[in-house]
Write an enzyme that holds these catalytic residues in place. Sequence first.
Site, PDB file in Angstrom:
ATOM      1  N   HIS A   1       0.711  -1.358  -0.009  1.00 38.47           N
ATOM      2  CA  HIS A   1      -0.083  -0.021   0.187  1.00 38.47           C
ATOM      3  C   HIS A   1       0.898   1.416   0.036  1.00 38.47           C
ATOM      4  CE1 HIS A   1      -4.134  -1.758   0.557  1.00 38.47           C
ATOM      5  NE2 HIS A   1      -3.341  -2.849   1.107  1.00 38.47           N
TER       6      HIS A   1
ATOM      7  N   ASP B   1       3.228   9.480  -0.680  1.00 42.74           N
ATOM      8  CA  ASP B   1       2.465   8.448  -0.330  1.00 42.74           C
ATOM      9  C   ASP B   1       2.033   7.555  -1.263  1.00 42.74           C
ATOM     10  OD1 ASP B   1      -0.115   7.919   1.016  1.00 42.74           O
ATOM     11  OD2 ASP B   1      -0.377  10.243   1.231  1.00 42.74           O
TER      12      ASP B   1
HETATM   13  C1  GDG Z   1      -2.134   3.758   3.175  1.00 43.49           C
HETATM   14  C2  GDG Z   1      -1.019   4.558   2.376  1.00 43.49           C
HETATM   15  C3  GDG Z   1      -2.735   4.453   0.413  1.00 43.49           C
HETATM   16  C4  GDG Z   1      -8.628   9.695   7.774  1.00 43.49           C
HETATM   17  N1  GDG Z   1      -8.943  10.122   8.939  1.00 43.49           N
HETATM   18  C5  GDG Z   1     -10.133   9.895   9.515  1.00 43.49           C
HETATM   19  C6  GDG Z   1     -10.588   8.779   8.504  1.00 43.49           C
HETATM   20  N2  GDG Z   1      -9.559   8.529   7.530  1.00 43.49           N
HETATM   21  C7  GDG Z   1      -9.598   7.640   6.409  1.00 43.49           C
HETATM   22  C8  GDG Z   1      -9.631   8.460   4.930  1.00 43.49           C
HETATM   23  C9  GDG Z   1      -9.147   7.623   4.067  1.00 43.49           C
HETATM   24  C10 GDG Z   1      -8.001   6.695   5.062  1.00 43.49           C
HETATM   25  O1  GDG Z   1      -8.147   6.868   6.437  1.00 43.49           O
HETATM   26  C11 GDG Z   1      -6.649   7.397   4.809  1.00 43.49           C
HETATM   27  O2  GDG Z   1      -6.146   6.657   3.705  1.00 43.49           O
HETATM   28  P1  GDG Z   1      -5.037   7.394   2.980  1.00 43.49           P
HETATM   29  O3  GDG Z   1      -4.682   6.706   1.543  1.00 43.49           O
HETATM   30  O4  GDG Z   1      -5.165   8.771   2.813  1.00 43.49           O
HETATM   31  O5  GDG Z   1      -3.553   7.353   3.933  1.00 43.49           O
HETATM   32  P2  GDG Z   1      -3.004   5.820   4.659  1.00 43.49           P
HETATM   33  O6  GDG Z   1      -3.600   5.959   6.024  1.00 43.49           O
HETATM   34  O7  GDG Z   1      -1.550   6.453   4.881  1.00 43.49           O
HETATM   35  O8  GDG Z   1      -3.237   4.528   3.861  1.00 43.49           O
HETATM   36  C12 GDG Z   1      -1.810   5.365   1.267  1.00 43.49           C
HETATM   37  C13 GDG Z   1      -3.694   3.644   1.451  1.00 43.49           C
HETATM   38  O9  GDG Z   1      -2.675   2.822   2.455  1.00 43.49           O
HETATM   39  C14 GDG Z   1      -4.479   2.576   0.776  1.00 43.49           C
HETATM   40  O10 GDG Z   1      -3.789   1.761  -0.045  1.00 43.49           O
HETATM   41  O11 GDG Z   1      -3.617   4.944  -0.249  1.00 43.49           O
HETATM   42  O12 GDG Z   1      -0.795   5.910   0.512  1.00 43.49           O
HETATM   43  O13 GDG Z   1      -0.268   5.271   2.992  1.00 43.49           O
HETATM   44  O14 GDG Z   1     -10.033   6.667   3.627  1.00 43.49           O
HETATM   45  O15 GDG Z   1     -10.756   9.068   4.843  1.00 43.49           O
HETATM   46  N3  GDG Z   1     -11.510   7.988   8.534  1.00 43.49           N
HETATM   47  C15 GDG Z   1     -12.368   8.251   9.604  1.00 43.49           C
HETATM   48  N4  GDG Z   1     -12.004   9.307  10.499  1.00 43.49           N
HETATM   49  C16 GDG Z   1     -11.105  10.187  10.486  1.00 43.49           C
HETATM   50  O16 GDG Z   1     -10.908  11.046  11.397  1.00 43.49           O
HETATM   51  N5  GDG Z   1     -13.568   7.530   9.747  1.00 43.49           N
END
Ligand code: GDG
Length: 460
Positions: free
Chosen positions: A156, A368
Amino acid sequence: MSRLIIVSNRVAPISEGGPAAGGLAVGVYDALKETGGVWFGWSGEVLSTPPDGITLEEHGPVTFATIGLVRRDYDQYYRGFSNATLWPAFHYRPDLIEFDRHEYDGYCRVNHWLAARLAPLLRPDDVIWVHDYHLIPFAQALRALGVENRIGFFLHIPFPASQILLSVPRHRELVEALCAFDLLGFQTEPDVRAFCDYIETEAGGALTRHAKAPVEIRAFGQTLKAAAYPIGVYPDEVRALAKDGEGGRDVQIVKETLHQRKLVMSVDRLDYSKGLVERFRAFERLFEHDPQQRNNVSLLQIAPPTRTDVDAYRDIRQQLEAESGRINGRYAELDWTPIRYIHRQYERPVLAALFREAHVGLVTPLRDGMNLVAKEYVSAQNPEDPGVLVLSQFAGAARELTAALIVNPLDIDGMADALATALAMPLDERRARHQEMYALLRDNNVSVWRDNFLRDLKAR
Ligand code: GDG
């Protein structure tokens, strides 16, 4: 039909209707429901004595199999090698790498221990899909137990350039372990290239490239395949969630307290890879460049805590609190605070509705793998009057969301300029950019990601 076995560090918590978390968990769970199977991983519990065994929970054709970790295993496998060695290295921060050989040994030991717990649940034609950097040695561990099933791995996070990976002690063993999988999935083509480059230049392996098919790799006496499978979201679901939440209390409070001012919004786990400090400085620079913007726009930064027991995360939190305090002290007025920084988690529907409200989505990680927030922000917009995405070139998502305003998060002036452009962008241009990105998100949703990966994993 073969059953699907999902292995991930954490297993998504399940309520009546399915996982409460985001699209990724739903996409994976849907596939599990179709074929039947098992979702296996750490329960999230840290135990004082070793667990008696796996906890099994049946939801129709899907079994959730979880197990706790004792403190030492948690410290070495999760907090230590996964999050204080691999995470910074894979996010191009060799300066933050902490390495302890006992932690590395613990990381391998826990992978083997987990594999041995899963093995008795497997049937000969099960297809196994392992997720993320915590579980790099998992296929090697299963093979050592005589498991001959197809085993795939999806990373990821970014795969770093060879020169960065070389800074991780034992890098060769890690890459050798990856070669025990049948298929490696990465977020983007540059990640695939970085892996292939290591194979050729550091591991003496050989590659056979195919147009529109995974590259074939021969290395460490193994043959495997690798390709990019950019992860997506379910844009229609996020849009519906955002629309439903429009009238919600939290959104009303934000609207009322903004008093017609514009809203810029960011949501990230509080992680040094997400570029929060640089982002706050760019927001400050906007006011330096253009005093008219003062008292006319606010940044809402939601940053839930993560990995609070890793030193680098304590440091970034302090830095961020200092920066937001300094900037607010400098520019705030009696009726206006430039940066609303909230170190707390919110419910998904609230986030989606706030995204829809925001004139600009500011997503500027330093590195990222993909960044789903960027995709969720675009999904949540009102197509008639959409906001503008400002996106870092170092997010995997920038390769697809080319209609965003793409920025270099190290160029503070450039980010401030992009913010100004976004805030002033005319409606027809906002619509055109949004339409292009939304169509792309629909064509490449989570189901497409999952189906493409599983198709290639099952292909002989
Ligand atoms: C890893 C990789 C890759 C965030 N704050 C809250 C919340 N979130 C949710 C977001 C989003 C998810 O968490 C975060 O996903 P991201 O992709 O932005 O980043 P990582 O956590 O670092 O994820 C990344 C991912 O895996 C998938 O393959 O894209 O590059 O680092 O969905 O909305 N959700 C809730 N409350 C929050 O305060 N409910």
